[in-house]
Design an enzyme around this catalytic site. Structure first.
Site, short mmCIF file in Angstrom:
data_model
loop_
_atom_site.label_atom_id
_atom_site.label_comp_id
_atom_site.label_asym_id
_atom_site.label_seq_id
_atom_site.Cartn_x
_atom_site.Cartn_y
_atom_site.Cartn_z
N HIS A 1 -37.72 -22.00 122.97
CA HIS A 1 -37.07 -21.25 123.76
C HIS A 1 -36.23 -22.35 124.53
O HIS A 1 -36.29 -23.46 124.42
CB HIS A 1 -37.83 -20.55 124.87
CG HIS A 1 -39.04 -21.28 125.48
ND1 HIS A 1 -39.80 -22.25 125.02
CD2 HIS A 1 -39.08 -21.49 126.77
CE1 HIS A 1 -40.77 -22.82 126.04
NE2 HIS A 1 -40.04 -22.62 127.29
N HIS B 1 -49.56 -28.16 126.50
CA HIS B 1 -48.64 -27.66 127.55
C HIS B 1 -49.29 -27.64 128.93
O HIS B 1 -49.28 -26.78 129.60
CB HIS B 1 -48.02 -26.34 127.02
CG HIS B 1 -46.82 -26.03 127.82
ND1 HIS B 1 -46.88 -25.33 129.10
CD2 HIS B 1 -45.48 -26.66 127.82
CE1 HIS B 1 -45.49 -25.33 129.54
NE2 HIS B 1 -44.91 -26.01 128.93
N ASP C 1 -38.20 -28.48 129.04
CA ASP C 1 -39.21 -29.47 128.58
C ASP C 1 -39.49 -28.95 127.05
O ASP C 1 -40.48 -29.50 126.49
CB ASP C 1 -40.41 -29.08 129.33
CG ASP C 1 -40.79 -27.68 129.61
OD1 ASP C 1 -40.02 -26.77 129.88
OD2 ASP C 1 -42.12 -27.43 129.57
N HIS C 2 -38.53 -28.20 126.33
CA HIS C 2 -38.58 -27.95 125.04
C HIS C 2 -37.49 -28.18 124.24
O HIS C 2 -37.26 -27.97 123.11
CB HIS C 2 -39.23 -26.26 124.84
CG HIS C 2 -40.47 -26.05 125.27
ND1 HIS C 2 -41.49 -25.93 124.51
CD2 HIS C 2 -40.98 -25.85 126.77
CE1 HIS C 2 -42.66 -25.76 125.24
NE2 HIS C 2 -42.15 -25.57 126.66
#
Length: 303
Positions: free
Chosen positions: A62, A270, A66-67
């Site tokens: 997504h 996470h 942070d991804h």
């Protein structure tokens, strides 16, 4: 062929306690697959000695920073290293709109192409396939469109029983016939059924990656029986209100999903920046699903 997972980063959006943000590498059948790509991923690939020449595919769950903030730096570094094999990025269509202008500006002289393979994160669909492996999306529930990824090894052929081959003195041509499903014809005319020579195939392996999401039982049929499940566990149960507000999971949520889906091993990660010590989250998950491990930075898991 074994599956090997390297955890490049296990933290969430805010840096804390030396933990890097989300990125993992799954290695199998001579290929490396990068799953999510937070900032500093290029450094983590180097530090953990990932062979990036075997890294052809990146899967982005997504579009939270942070991804995916690490993508342009990874691509730029590959360009500086004179990479010449194309790089495939599997993500929702908006990523291409965001990333392509950066590539055009910062990476004009690349010797390889960045190929965007777009998918709908709200649908369960196969988005990748090769001779050995398939990848399908796992629709999740988060603040923005988000999905996980189910990596499945294809079913393998049955094994020939060596003791039976030796007993019947099977030759090369006869062995070929057996591999193709035929029966064995003996010199005296006797027919030995193919099944006499076959042993069950090695079970196909699988890995489910469930990034940022609320508790969502609807994913269980997709990930049912996975050899290994990574499921986010941003908070502990005493922060359930915070988890609901931010559409994240607790360690208990992750364990309940693992139990309902009948997976073999659970990895949690996470982690929120509020937790310096992670053992309470591990204990919370293990109270429901004993075979749980912390997917902390630098760890490797193999199955």
């Amino acid at each position: 062929m074994d599956f090997k997972l390297k955890i490049l980063g296990c933290g969430s959006a805010i840096p804390a306690f030396g933990r890097y943000s989300s990125a993992q590498v799954l290695s199998t059948h001579g290929k490396n697959f990068l799953i999510d790509c937070a900032d500093a991923t290029q450094f983590r690939l180097k530090a953990l000695k990932v062979n990036t020449s075997r890294l052809q595919h990146i899967f982005i769950s997504h579009l939270h920073g942070d991804h995916c903030f690490g993508l342009i730096s990874v691509i730029s570094t590959f360009s500086l290293a004179h990479r010449n094999s194309d790089l495939y990025i599997h993500a929702q269509p908006d990523l291409q709109k965001i990333l392509q202008p950066q590539i055009d500006y910062f990476c004009r002289d690349m010797e390889f192409k960045v190929v965007f393979e777009n998918f709908d994160p709200l649908k369960n669909a196969r988005i990748y396939e090769d001779r050995s492996l398939t990848v399908e999306t796992i629709p999740l529930s988060h603040g923005v469109p988000c999905c996980g990824f189910m990596f499945r090894e294809k079913e393998k052929a049955p094994h020939l029983d060596k003791s039976k081959l030796e007993f019947y003195n099977v030759g090369v041509e006869q062995m070929k016939t057996l591999k193709e499903g035929g029966d064995l014809r003996c010199p005296d005319g006797t027919i030995i059924p193919n099944g006499e020579f076959m042993r069950p195939p090695t079970p196909a392996k699988s890995f489910a990656y469930c990034a940022d999401t609320m508790y969502r039982e609807s994913i269980c049929p997709i990930i049912q029986g996975a050899d290994c499940l990574f499921h986010e566990a941003t908070f502990s149960e005493n922060q359930r209100d915070r988890a609901r507000a931010t559409k994240h999971s607790t360690a208990k949520d992750a364990a309940l999903i693992a139990k309902k889906a009948g997976v073999k091993k659970l990895l949690i990660g996470h982690f929120s920046a509020r937790y310096e010590f992670l053992e309470p989250l591990l204990e919370e998950a293990r109270s429901i699903f004993p075979d749980t491990c912390l997917a902390t930075d630098g760890k490797s898991f193999e199955w």
